[in-house]
Design a protein around this motif. Structure first.
Motif, PDB file in Angstrom:
ATOM      1  N   MET A   1       0.857  -1.191   0.000  1.00 49.75           N
ATOM      2  CA  MET A   1       0.000   0.000   0.000  1.00 49.75           C
ATOM      3  C   MET A   1       0.882   1.226   0.000  1.00 49.75           C
ATOM      4  O   MET A   1       1.761   1.366   0.821  1.00 49.75           O
ATOM      5  N   THR A   2       0.629   2.123  -0.919  1.00 53.82           N
ATOM      6  CA  THR A   2       1.411   3.340  -1.006  1.00 53.82           C
ATOM      7  C   THR A   2       0.555   4.514  -0.588  1.00 53.82           C
ATOM      8  O   THR A   2      -0.659   4.436  -0.532  1.00 53.82           O
ATOM      9  N   GLY A   3       1.224   5.612  -0.307  1.00 50.06           N
ATOM     10  CA  GLY A   3       0.525   6.750   0.257  1.00 50.06           C
ATOM     11  C   GLY A   3       0.104   7.763  -0.767  1.00 50.06           C
ATOM     12  O   GLY A   3      -0.020   7.484  -1.948  1.00 50.06           O
ATOM     13  N   SER A   4      -0.093   8.975  -0.289  1.00 52.29           N
ATOM     14  CA  SER A   4      -0.635  10.061  -1.084  1.00 52.29           C
ATOM     15  C   SER A   4       0.364  10.575  -2.105  1.00 52.29           C
ATOM     16  O   SER A   4       1.570  10.544  -1.899  1.00 52.29           O
ATOM     17  N   ALA A  53      -9.216   6.394  -2.400  1.00 56.92           N
ATOM     18  CA  ALA A  53      -8.623   5.143  -1.930  1.00 56.92           C
ATOM     19  C   ALA A  53      -8.906   4.076  -2.973  1.00 56.92           C
ATOM     20  O   ALA A  53     -10.001   3.502  -3.019  1.00 56.92           O
ATOM     21  N   ASP A  54      -7.925   3.820  -3.821  1.00 60.06           N
ATOM     22  CA  ASP A  54      -8.140   2.919  -4.955  1.00 60.06           C
ATOM     23  C   ASP A  54      -7.569   1.529  -4.695  1.00 60.06           C
ATOM     24  O   ASP A  54      -6.403   1.384  -4.322  1.00 60.06           O
ATOM     25  N   ASP A  55      -8.406   0.519  -4.925  1.00 60.77           N
ATOM     26  CA  ASP A  55      -8.013  -0.876  -4.695  1.00 60.77           C
ATOM     27  C   ASP A  55      -7.383  -1.500  -5.944  1.00 60.77           C
ATOM     28  O   ASP A  55      -7.808  -2.571  -6.404  1.00 60.77           O
ATOM     29  N   GLY A  62      -6.795   4.243 -10.754  1.00 60.84           N
ATOM     30  CA  GLY A  62      -5.687   4.754  -9.952  1.00 60.84           C
ATOM     31  C   GLY A  62      -4.829   5.748 -10.716  1.00 60.84           C
ATOM     32  O   GLY A  62      -4.382   6.761 -10.141  1.00 60.84           O
ATOM     33  N   ALA A  63      -4.598   5.488 -11.980  1.00 66.56           N
ATOM     34  CA  ALA A  63      -3.798   6.407 -12.793  1.00 66.56           C
ATOM     35  C   ALA A  63      -4.523   7.734 -12.985  1.00 66.56           C
ATOM     36  O   ALA A  63      -3.906   8.812 -12.945  1.00 66.56           O
ATOM     37  N   ILE A  64      -5.824   7.677 -13.184  1.00 68.51           N
ATOM     38  CA  ILE A  64      -6.610   8.911 -13.303  1.00 68.51           C
ATOM     39  C   ILE A  64      -6.554   9.692 -11.994  1.00 68.51           C
ATOM     40  O   ILE A  64      -6.407  10.920 -11.985  1.00 68.51           O
ATOM     41  N   ALA A  65      -6.658   8.974 -10.881  1.00 73.43           N
ATOM     42  CA  ALA A  65      -6.573   9.627  -9.568  1.00 73.43           C
ATOM     43  C   ALA A  65      -5.239  10.342  -9.404  1.00 73.43           C
ATOM     44  O   ALA A  65      -5.181  11.462  -8.876  1.00 73.43           O
ATOM     45  N   HIS A  79      -3.070   4.313  -2.793  1.00 66.90           N
ATOM     46  CA  HIS A  79      -3.064   3.116  -3.635  1.00 66.90           C
ATOM     47  C   HIS A  79      -3.004   1.879  -2.747  1.00 66.90           C
ATOM     48  O   HIS A  79      -2.069   1.714  -1.968  1.00 66.90           O
ATOM     49  N   ARG A  80      -4.013   1.022  -2.883  1.00 67.11           N
ATOM     50  CA  ARG A  80      -4.081  -0.199  -2.086  1.00 67.11           C
ATOM     51  C   ARG A  80      -3.766  -1.393  -2.979  1.00 67.11           C
ATOM     52  O   ARG A  80      -3.934  -1.339  -4.188  1.00 67.11           O
ATOM     53  N   PRO A  81      -3.280  -2.503  -2.413  1.00 71.47           N
ATOM     54  CA  PRO A  81      -2.731  -3.585  -3.230  1.00 71.47           C
ATOM     55  C   PRO A  81      -3.747  -4.383  -4.030  1.00 71.47           C
ATOM     56  O   PRO A  81      -3.384  -5.076  -4.983  1.00 71.47           O
ATOM     57  N   GLY A  82      -5.014  -4.323  -3.681  1.00 73.00           N
ATOM     58  CA  GLY A  82      -6.002  -5.103  -4.411  1.00 73.00           C
ATOM     59  C   GLY A  82      -7.379  -4.903  -3.817  1.00 73.00           C
ATOM     60  O   GLY A  82      -7.558  -4.167  -2.846  1.00 73.00           O
ATOM     61  N   LYS A  83      -8.372  -5.554  -4.409  1.00 65.29           N
ATOM     62  CA  LYS A  83      -9.752  -5.397  -3.976  1.00 65.29           C
ATOM     63  C   LYS A  83      -9.959  -6.067  -2.625  1.00 65.29           C
ATOM     64  O   LYS A  83      -9.924  -7.280  -2.512  1.00 65.29           O
ATOM     65  N   GLN A  84     -10.188  -5.241  -1.587  1.00 69.59           N
ATOM     66  CA  GLN A  84     -10.352  -5.750  -0.224  1.00 69.59           C
ATOM     67  C   GLN A  84     -11.683  -5.346   0.390  1.00 69.59           C
ATOM     68  O   GLN A  84     -11.955  -5.650   1.545  1.00 69.59           O
TER      69      GLN A  84
END
Length: 267
Positions: A1-4, A53-55, A62-65, A79-84
């Motif tokens: 998981m990465t930050g802002s 908060a994109d999964d 995520g790229a658009i964000a 950015h979160r690592p996957g759909k949780q």
């Protein structure tokens, strides 16, 4: 998981009477909606910040964000690592807000069903409340473009929750909310595993049990126009089972207190 993508900027006092506000918008495959919804938030409430908060959406959300964040210092991306799931995304967003000193956090869907133009009314109510719920089922609230089955399911879920748990909120499953940070600090979020409908019931119930003041503000809820709904029968079943269990526990606790053998209601 990465930050802002950005470092949060201190606003000039934040939202009047509420303080620094962060709108958390969880996303999974919302590339058709995210630009529009963030633009509407920024126009409706210029003093608030936004966290997407994109999964790890495979459709490029995520790229658009990241593009939006690069162009506006009040937009941030987690950015979160996957759909949780929705609940996990919100809890991560709450933690992000706490670490950066925000005073209140808003839950908002990415699909446009929660109108950003109504956000100032929710925040205004937050001046005198701990939790504000954008409610479809109080006087003045309404739903647009829902089939009868969804209407019955949503209203029935809230009615069952009130009856089973003694939880006096008319729209218990509503997902458009404002939480003051002291509430989130108290709710033991690391113990929350609920998702979807159930996540909203869970947090509201915890806030009520702790004695926080909850108010409902009427909103107009509009069914999404683009993209696919994340609602599933699994989410509904989870809510039904958990509400039944919580209701039974609440009734048992009431009996124990009446007999002098239970603990006091937490506050």
């Amino acid at each position: 998981m990465t930050g802002s993508t950005n470092t949060p900027q201190e606003s000039a006092g934040g939202y009047p009477g509420v303080g620094r506000v962060l709108v958390v918008i969880p996303t999974y495959n919302e590339s058709d909606n995210i630009r529009v919804i963030v633009d509407r938030v920024r126009r409706a409430a210029p003093a608030v910040d936004v966290l997407i908060a994109d999964d790890n959406s495979p459709d490029g959300t995520g790229a658009i964000a990241d593009e939006l964040a690069a162009a506006d210092p009040q937009i941030h991306v987690l950015h979160r690592p996957g759909k949780q799931g929705l609940g996990a995304a919100y809890i991560a967003g709450f933690g992000w807000a706490r670490e950066r000193g925000y005073d209140a956090v808003v839950e908002m869907d990415a699909d446009g069903s929660h109108a950003p133009e109504e956000l100032p009314r929710l925040l205004d109510a937050g001046r005198d409340a701990d939790v504000v719920i954008g409610s479809r089922w109080v006087r003045g609230g309404k739903v647009i473009n829902w089939p009868v089955r969804r209407l019955v399911l949503s209203r029935g879920a809230s009615l069952y929750t009130r009856m089973a748990m003694g939880y006096p909120v008319r729209d218990a499953t509503a997902g458009y909310r404002v939480y003051r940070m002291p509430v989130l600090d108290k709710l033991e979020l690391d113990q929350v595993a609920s998702q979807g409908y159930c996540f909203q019931i869970d947090l509201g119930w915890r806030a009520y049990r702790h004695g926080f003041r909850i108010v409902e503000v009427p909103i107009t809820f509009a069914e999404r126009e683009r993209g696919a709904s994340k609602m599933s029968s699994t989410i509904v079943r989870e809510a039904l089972v958990r509400v039944t269990v919580w209701g039974a526990q609440a009734r048992l606790g009431s009996v124990k207190r009446a007999l002098g053998g239970g603990q006091k209601r937490p506050g």
